[in-house]
Structures are given as structure tokens and as C-alpha cells.
Design an enzyme around this catalytic site. Sequence first.
Site, PDB file in Angstrom:
ATOM      1  N   LYS A  14       6.592  10.768  11.363  1.00 45.85           N
ATOM      2  CA  LYS A  14       5.197  10.349  11.580  1.00 45.85           C
ATOM      3  C   LYS A  14       5.118   8.897  12.022  1.00 45.85           C
ATOM      4  O   LYS A  14       4.423   8.560  12.968  1.00 45.85           O
ATOM      5  CB  LYS A  14       4.370  10.504  10.283  1.00 45.85           C
ATOM      6  CG  LYS A  14       4.314  11.903   9.733  1.00 45.85           C
ATOM      7  CD  LYS A  14       3.451  11.975   8.468  1.00 45.85           C
ATOM      8  CE  LYS A  14       3.984  11.131   7.319  1.00 45.85           C
ATOM      9  NZ  LYS A  14       5.295  11.562   6.812  1.00 45.85           N
TER      10      LYS A  14
ATOM     11  N   ARG B  69      -3.365  12.141   2.309  1.00 49.99           N
ATOM     12  CA  ARG B  69      -2.249  12.870   1.704  1.00 49.99           C
ATOM     13  C   ARG B  69      -2.736  13.864   0.664  1.00 49.99           C
ATOM     14  O   ARG B  69      -1.932  14.572   0.076  1.00 49.99           O
ATOM     15  CB  ARG B  69      -1.315  11.874   1.031  1.00 49.99           C
ATOM     16  CG  ARG B  69      -0.068  11.541   1.827  1.00 49.99           C
ATOM     17  CD  ARG B  69       0.782  10.626   0.973  1.00 49.99           C
ATOM     18  NE  ARG B  69       2.153  10.590   1.351  1.00 49.99           N
ATOM     19  CZ  ARG B  69       2.687   9.679   2.165  1.00 49.99           C
ATOM     20  NH1 ARG B  69       1.935   8.780   2.739  1.00 49.99           N
ATOM     21  NH2 ARG B  69       3.976   9.699   2.392  1.00 49.99           N
TER      22      ARG B  69
ATOM     23  N   ARG C 173      17.659   6.637   7.057  1.00 52.91           N
ATOM     24  CA  ARG C 173      16.581   5.735   7.491  1.00 52.91           C
ATOM     25  C   ARG C 173      16.878   4.308   7.032  1.00 52.91           C
ATOM     26  O   ARG C 173      17.285   4.070   5.911  1.00 52.91           O
ATOM     27  CB  ARG C 173      15.235   6.181   6.910  1.00 52.91           C
ATOM     28  CG  ARG C 173      14.137   5.146   7.163  1.00 52.91           C
ATOM     29  CD  ARG C 173      12.757   5.723   7.163  1.00 52.91           C
ATOM     30  NE  ARG C 173      12.328   6.237   5.880  1.00 52.91           N
ATOM     31  CZ  ARG C 173      11.141   6.837   5.688  1.00 52.91           C
ATOM     32  NH1 ARG C 173      10.302   6.988   6.694  1.00 52.91           N
ATOM     33  NH2 ARG C 173      10.824   7.283   4.507  1.00 52.91           N
TER      34      ARG C 173
ATOM     35  N   ARG D  67      15.256   2.030   1.870  1.00 55.32           N
ATOM     36  CA  ARG D  67      14.141   1.921   0.925  1.00 55.32           C
ATOM     37  C   ARG D  67      14.507   2.553  -0.412  1.00 55.32           C
ATOM     38  O   ARG D  67      15.164   3.569  -0.447  1.00 55.32           O
ATOM     39  CB  ARG D  67      12.908   2.647   1.486  1.00 55.32           C
ATOM     40  CG  ARG D  67      12.010   1.752   2.324  1.00 55.32           C
ATOM     41  CD  ARG D  67      11.005   2.528   3.126  1.00 55.32           C
ATOM     42  NE  ARG D  67      10.276   3.540   2.370  1.00 55.32           N
ATOM     43  CZ  ARG D  67       9.376   4.361   2.920  1.00 55.32           C
ATOM     44  NH1 ARG D  67       9.111   4.277   4.210  1.00 55.32           N
ATOM     45  NH2 ARG D  67       8.749   5.252   2.197  1.00 55.32           N
TER      46      ARG D  67
ATOM     47  N   ARG E 267       9.448  13.583  -3.672  1.00 54.92           N
ATOM     48  CA  ARG E 267       8.434  13.368  -2.637  1.00 54.92           C
ATOM     49  C   ARG E 267       8.175  14.648  -1.849  1.00 54.92           C
ATOM     50  O   ARG E 267       7.050  14.920  -1.459  1.00 54.92           O
ATOM     51  CB  ARG E 267       8.875  12.227  -1.710  1.00 54.92           C
ATOM     52  CG  ARG E 267       8.833  10.893  -2.448  1.00 54.92           C
ATOM     53  CD  ARG E 267       9.590   9.831  -1.713  1.00 54.92           C
ATOM     54  NE  ARG E 267       8.981   9.508  -0.440  1.00 54.92           N
ATOM     55  CZ  ARG E 267       9.595   8.861   0.528  1.00 54.92           C
ATOM     56  NH1 ARG E 267      10.854   8.507   0.370  1.00 54.92           N
ATOM     57  NH2 ARG E 267       8.964   8.580   1.633  1.00 54.92           N
TER      58      ARG E 267
HETATM   59  P1  ADP Z   1       7.863   9.357   8.331  1.00 56.12           P
HETATM   60  O1  ADP Z   1       6.965   8.242   8.752  1.00 56.12           O
HETATM   61  O2  ADP Z   1       7.297  10.712   8.628  1.00 56.12           O
HETATM   62  O3  ADP Z   1       8.299   9.241   6.913  1.00 56.12           O
HETATM   63  P2  ADP Z   1       9.897   8.105  10.057  1.00 56.12           P
HETATM   64  O4  ADP Z   1       9.219   7.963  11.374  1.00 56.12           O
HETATM   65  O5  ADP Z   1      10.092   6.902   9.247  1.00 56.12           O
HETATM   66  O6  ADP Z   1       9.185   9.284   9.204  1.00 56.12           O
HETATM   67  O7  ADP Z   1      11.305   8.825  10.330  1.00 56.12           O
HETATM   68  C1  ADP Z   1      12.210   9.121   9.250  1.00 56.12           C
HETATM   69  C2  ADP Z   1      13.653   8.820   9.694  1.00 56.12           C
HETATM   70  O8  ADP Z   1      14.053   9.719  10.724  1.00 56.12           O
HETATM   71  C3  ADP Z   1      13.817   7.426  10.292  1.00 56.12           C
HETATM   72  O9  ADP Z   1      15.127   6.975   9.978  1.00 56.12           O
HETATM   73  C4  ADP Z   1      13.679   7.643  11.799  1.00 56.12           C
HETATM   74  O10 ADP Z   1      14.374   6.656  12.549  1.00 56.12           O
HETATM   75  C5  ADP Z   1      14.311   9.013  11.960  1.00 56.12           C
HETATM   76  N1  ADP Z   1      13.687   9.833  13.007  1.00 56.12           N
HETATM   77  C6  ADP Z   1      12.386   9.808  13.433  1.00 56.12           C
HETATM   78  N2  ADP Z   1      12.180  10.734  14.404  1.00 56.12           N
HETATM   79  C7  ADP Z   1      13.361  11.386  14.576  1.00 56.12           C
HETATM   80  C8  ADP Z   1      13.804  12.475  15.417  1.00 56.12           C
HETATM   81  N3  ADP Z   1      12.949  13.092  16.260  1.00 56.12           N
HETATM   82  N4  ADP Z   1      15.070  12.882  15.300  1.00 56.12           N
HETATM   83  C9  ADP Z   1      15.925  12.280  14.428  1.00 56.12           C
HETATM   84  N5  ADP Z   1      15.590  11.259  13.602  1.00 56.12           N
HETATM   85  C10 ADP Z   1      14.324  10.811  13.671  1.00 56.12           C
HETATM   86  P1  ADP Z   2       6.899   8.483   4.060  1.00 49.20           P
HETATM   87  O1  ADP Z   2       6.149   8.698   5.325  1.00 49.20           O
HETATM   88  O2  ADP Z   2       8.334   8.242   4.262  1.00 49.20           O
HETATM   89  O3  ADP Z   2       6.624   9.520   3.020  1.00 49.20           O
HETATM   90  P2  ADP Z   2       5.079   6.268   3.370  1.00 49.20           P
HETATM   91  O4  ADP Z   2       5.520   4.948   3.795  1.00 49.20           O
HETATM   92  O5  ADP Z   2       3.988   6.946   4.124  1.00 49.20           O
HETATM   93  O6  ADP Z   2       6.393   7.169   3.343  1.00 49.20           O
HETATM   94  O7  ADP Z   2       4.634   6.257   1.843  1.00 49.20           O
HETATM   95  C1  ADP Z   2       5.485   5.719   0.840  1.00 49.20           C
HETATM   96  C2  ADP Z   2       4.832   5.929  -0.519  1.00 49.20           C
HETATM   97  O8  ADP Z   2       3.588   5.205  -0.573  1.00 49.20           O
HETATM   98  C3  ADP Z   2       4.466   7.369  -0.862  1.00 49.20           C
HETATM   99  O9  ADP Z   2       5.559   8.104  -1.410  1.00 49.20           O
HETATM  100  C4  ADP Z   2       3.344   7.150  -1.880  1.00 49.20           C
HETATM  101  O10 ADP Z   2       3.848   6.777  -3.149  1.00 49.20           O
HETATM  102  C5  ADP Z   2       2.615   5.933  -1.308  1.00 49.20           C
HETATM  103  N1  ADP Z   2       1.513   6.323  -0.392  1.00 49.20           N
HETATM  104  C6  ADP Z   2       1.425   6.054   0.929  1.00 49.20           C
HETATM  105  N2  ADP Z   2       0.299   6.572   1.447  1.00 49.20           N
HETATM  106  C7  ADP Z   2      -0.354   7.192   0.424  1.00 49.20           C
HETATM  107  C8  ADP Z   2      -1.567   7.937   0.309  1.00 49.20           C
HETATM  108  N3  ADP Z   2      -2.348   8.178   1.376  1.00 49.20           N
HETATM  109  N4  ADP Z   2      -1.914   8.412  -0.924  1.00 49.20           N
HETATM  110  C9  ADP Z   2      -1.146   8.184  -1.996  1.00 49.20           C
HETATM  111  N5  ADP Z   2       0.014   7.515  -1.952  1.00 49.20           N
HETATM  112  C10 ADP Z   2       0.426   7.019  -0.766  1.00 49.20           C
END
Ligand code: ADP
Ligand code: ADP
Length: 213
Positions: A13, A88, A127, A160, A171
Site C-alpha cells: 500500500k 482499518r 522490509r 521496524r 497484525r
Molecule cells: P504496506 O504499506 O502495505 O505495509 P509496503 O509498501 O511498505 O506495504 O511494502 C512492504 C514491503 O514489500 C516493503 O519492503 C516493500 O519494499 C516491498 N514491496 C512493495 N511492493 C512490492 C512488490 N510488488 N513486490 C515485492 N515487494 C514489494
Molecule cells: P503496515 O501498512 O505495514 O501494516 P502501518 O504503517 O500502516 O503498517 O501501521 C503500523 C501500525 O500503526 C499498525 O499496526 C497499527 O498499530 C497502527 N495504525 C496505523 N494506522 C492505523 C489505523 N488506521 N487504525 C489503527 N491503528 C493504526
Amino acid sequence: MKIIMLGAPGAGKGTQAKMIAEKYGIPHVSTGDIFRANIKNGTALGIEAKKYMDQGLLVPDELTVKILLDRVAQPDCADGYVLDGFPRTIPQAQVLDEALEELGDAIDYAINVEVPDENIVKRMSGRRACVSCGATYHVEHIPPREEGICDKCGKELILRDDDKPETVQNRLQVYHEQTQPLIDFYGAKGVLKTVDGTVDSKEVFAAIEAILG
Ligand code: ADP
Ligand code: ADP
Ligand code: ZN
């Protein structure tokens, strides 16, 4: 254009939201980034949010909703935004909906980036996030030019705390219970678009561009 990114933690995302923000000239709003900035600065909000984030739990809706509504009320969000990590939960989506409705507005697209659970743990352990600017990389798929160093700002890249495998399992469970129902919520509104998130990030973006035009 008002866009929501849906998908499991690690689905990509954030990666896609940054590309959308750049191409369409709208701000990328990530509640996770806002919480992490608050943790880094030691604010009361950051201290409270960290308790939940470290366990892989969601930060309570009361805290999260307020932060998000304040952010999207800023002038730079007037022409739209891409929300990454919000909503979420169904209550979060309802509050956002009502706030938009009061302005005679609505979400244009909810883009669901689909990645099966099996792929997620591997993605998360690879990541790496910048301690300073929040840019994200993947050790195999999206490596920085120089190992351990952010391309954008030159600062250190870290794993992280909440990307460790034990926390990722929590998660994912939280995602299925609390966030996945949003797919039907936005489906019913007719704004849901699903893309395959397992392909290369550039291909995922091409699919999104085809939707957004
Ligand atoms: P989210 O915001 O949904 O948690 P991220 O954009 O941070 O996800 O992506 C999670 C991990 O996967 C990161 O290390 C990112 O660089 C990697 N990643 C993102 N898109 C792709 C893809 N299409 N294929 C492989 N790895 C990806
Ligand atoms: P990812 O896309 O990898 O799951 P985020 O950076 O979006 O990670 O979120 C990291 C953490 O921050 C989540 O696991 C949660 O604890 C908190 N968080 C982020 N956005 C929200 C939300 N909209 N509602 C509740 N908790 C949130
Ligand atoms: Zn950086």
C-alpha cells in the site's frame, strides 16, 4: 481525487500510495507514518500509540480518527489525497464517510492490493524503513542503491520493530478480523477496485494507473 488503499500489512500500500501521490500531485497520508513521527518526537500521542503498535494491535479508533480528520482538513488535502493505512475498521470508515458527506463529498476509489498471507511474512522481514524520511525498501525486491542507506536522504535503514515475524502474525490476524470487512463495505459503495499485488511493484502501479486514468 480521494483514494483509499486497502490490503494486508505489507501488501505494498505504502509503495503504491507514494507513486500515486507523485503522479497525481496529491498528498500521501499514512496514519502509520503519523504515529511513527509522534513516537520519534516523544509526544503523548506517540507514547500511547506505541503500546498498541509494538503488539501488532490497532491504535484505538478514538485516537486514530481525530488524527486523520485533522490531517485531511489541511489545505494541501483540498483537491484530494491518497490514504494509506486508514480506515482499518468499519467504524473508522463510517466516520470518514460522514465527514465527507457533510462536505458533499465522497471517496472516489478504494484500491485493494491483494497479496496472500503466505507472501506477507517474507515481505515484512525484508522490509527496511528509513529512520528519518519514512521511505521503504525491500532487501531483495526494492533494494536501496547502497545497502542500509536511504536513497532519498542518506540516513540509516532499519527493520521496524513491528515487522518481526511474531508481530507480523498478530497484525495479519488483526487485518483479517478488523480490516478485511472494508472490502465489502467499499464494494457495496461501488468504488472498490482490486489489483494483484504479487507482481513487480511497477506492474502493480500500471494496473492502478489503468484504473485512475
Ligand atoms: P504496506 O504499506 O502495505 O505495509 P509496503 O509498501 O511498505 O506495504 O511494502 C512492504 C514491503 O514489500 C516493503 O519492503 C516493500 O519494499 C516491498 N514491496 C512493495 N511492493 C512490492 C512488490 N510488488 N513486490 C515485492 N515487494 C514489494
Ligand atoms: P503496515 O501498512 O505495514 O501494516 P502501518 O504503517 O500502516 O503498517 O501501521 C503500523 C501500525 O500503526 C499498525 O499496526 C497499527 O498499530 C497502527 N495504525 C496505523 N494506522 C492505523 C489505523 N488506521 N487504525 C489503527 N491503528 C493504526
Ligand atoms: Zn530517508
